[in-house]
Design a protein around this motif. Sequence first.
Motif, PDB file in Angstrom:
ATOM      1  N   ASP A   1       0.825  -1.217   0.000  1.00 58.57           N
ATOM      2  CA  ASP A   1       0.000   0.000   0.000  1.00 58.57           C
ATOM      3  C   ASP A   1       0.855   1.261   0.000  1.00 58.57           C
ATOM      4  O   ASP A   1       0.436   2.304  -0.493  1.00 58.57           O
ATOM      5  CB  ASP A   1      -0.921   0.029   1.233  1.00 58.57           C
ATOM      6  N   LYS A   2       2.051   1.149   0.576  1.00 56.58           N
ATOM      7  CA  LYS A   2       2.956   2.308   0.617  1.00 56.58           C
ATOM      8  C   LYS A   2       3.860   2.352  -0.615  1.00 56.58           C
ATOM      9  O   LYS A   2       4.841   3.106  -0.647  1.00 56.58           O
ATOM     10  CB  LYS A   2       3.810   2.254   1.884  1.00 56.58           C
ATOM     11  N   ASP A   3       3.593   1.471  -1.602  1.00 54.16           N
ATOM     12  CA  ASP A   3       4.369   1.461  -2.850  1.00 54.16           C
ATOM     13  C   ASP A   3       5.841   1.148  -2.665  1.00 54.16           C
ATOM     14  O   ASP A   3       6.690   1.711  -3.363  1.00 54.16           O
ATOM     15  CB  ASP A   3       4.238   2.814  -3.571  1.00 54.16           C
ATOM     16  N   ILE A   4       6.162   0.281  -1.739  1.00 58.29           N
ATOM     17  CA  ILE A   4       7.545  -0.195  -1.639  1.00 58.29           C
ATOM     18  C   ILE A   4       7.787  -1.110  -2.847  1.00 58.29           C
ATOM     19  O   ILE A   4       7.080  -2.105  -3.011  1.00 58.29           O
ATOM     20  CB  ILE A   4       7.757  -0.986  -0.321  1.00 58.29           C
ATOM     21  N   PRO A   5       8.757  -0.771  -3.741  1.00 60.68           N
ATOM     22  CA  PRO A   5       8.907  -1.580  -4.958  1.00 60.68           C
ATOM     23  C   PRO A   5       9.411  -3.001  -4.678  1.00 60.68           C
ATOM     24  O   PRO A   5       9.046  -3.939  -5.375  1.00 60.68           O
ATOM     25  CB  PRO A   5       9.948  -0.819  -5.777  1.00 60.68           C
ATOM     26  N   TYR A   6      10.268  -3.129  -3.678  1.00 61.65           N
ATOM     27  CA  TYR A   6      10.870  -4.440  -3.416  1.00 61.65           C
ATOM     28  C   TYR A   6      11.005  -4.552  -1.908  1.00 61.65           C
ATOM     29  O   TYR A   6      11.741  -3.810  -1.268  1.00 61.65           O
ATOM     30  CB  TYR A   6      12.230  -4.514  -4.109  1.00 61.65           C
TER      31      TYR A   6
END
Lengths: 357, 159
Positions: free
Chosen positions: A283-288
């Motif tokens: 949800d926080k857009d952490i890519p990896y």
Amino acid sequence: MKKIIIKQEQLPTEIMSTMGCRTQNGADINAVESFRKNISQVISNGTLYDDVTSAARKDSRGNICPVSIILPTLAMEAKSPAAFIDLLSKKIEEAKDQLIERFNWICSQPAAAAKFMYENGTMYGYKPEEGIRSALKHGTLAIGQIGLAEALQILLKCDHTDPKGLEFAKIIEDLFKTKCAAFKKAYKLNFGVYYTPAENLAYTSMKKFREKYGVIPKVSDHDYFTNSIHVPVWHKLTPFEKIDIESQLTGYSSAGCITYVELDASVKNNIDAMEELVNYAMDKDIPYFAVNVPIDTCQECGYQDDIAADICPKCGSDDIQRLRRVTGYITGNYTTAFNPGKQKEVEDRAKHNGIEA
Amino acid sequence: MNYGSIIKADIANGEGFRVSLFVSGCKRNCPGCFNKQAQSECFGKSFDDEAKQKIFAELDKEWCRGLSVLGGEPMSVLSDNRKQVIALCKEVKDKYPGKDIWMWSGYTMEELQASDDTKDIFKYIDVLVDGPFVIEKKDLSIPFRGSSNQRILRKGTDF
């Protein structure tokens, strides 16, 4: 049947990756054009414009060697935040020049230097008549960094766990991003911002730094520099707090990044917690996103857990293999497999449970 | 009542991410106790309003599934733990009806239900992990418990 009309501006230009060793967030500048034409042509008449570029390509598949900038050294030389930005700007230009020189040198090699690769279709985009540049131009020229936390300490007396530090961190990362985007356009090569894993550099750069500047509290009083934009491992945060901070910086990286949290081995009994955490990171857009759990295995009885004691709690054996993940790798016993700096880093790691005693 | 620690994002004690409170004071003195220092009712700090607000601040977060109360002995007569823990659990349930409460006690469920001083806790908790730690029955493989005599008891099915 209703005809689907896709406008040019609706076609994808940026591809978010789902997995990969150092995730790639950007799109390959040398594939995007033919990818767009492919989509248009498939929609209009069912044919491919270019069958080599049948899919969108991410940049950084095939890293043409990164150049990493040691931020704390620049901070010592610059002394003030404004001077730091000027100096960093120059160093990013130098990194670009180094990468272009290296890229040209690599491209001057004949295909015969890696005959098997080029003759068996393993190098994407390779056209023999154009030389190996036709394949290598799809790779990434990565400009990396190490020690954001320590550089902020030098410049502001706090790191990015403090809002003041985080604010300046964004200015620094935005400079990397803006410059790399401009290089990408100007040179038609996949320049990208890289959050360097620095397996050895974390240790060797600190050794050099200390030779010059000695031990400075909160800057060089550990045996390693903190990786890339990471929150230092010793901060006692909850995993959610760590994600909240790092997720504000990972979006600046187009050539690879990773966010870790350290959990207790008891997570094996708590899949709900794992799911909650992964959803939060997504949800926080952490890519990896990576969850680290210590895996200690008794070599006598096979008992597996986070074994704090020197001996196995089940059979009492002292023959315990201790697996830890360091910059993406899970390798044998961390006490022998990693360099001294990274061993210290593992020992300094706080569990992200937010304990308050 | 004193407490030894608050863990803001605990995954080891109960399902999901939880805020855990370790209260001080337990007269049982089981051999092999995992938290021996907390047997003294003087261990740690006073459980004051500031400590309570810390717990509420975590319960306010969406990812926090509920409260876990451990010890020491939450139902101990020492420092009037039982009265204070029941009051805390009541307040949490009133304020956060959607969050669950787990409690660990060295007493068995039957013992807690039989006493007028402790039976009210069952109005507020959702899960009780009960029974003393018995070192002869120590089992490292069972989740959320130390020995095989201990039980995970749930509201609606067990009480």
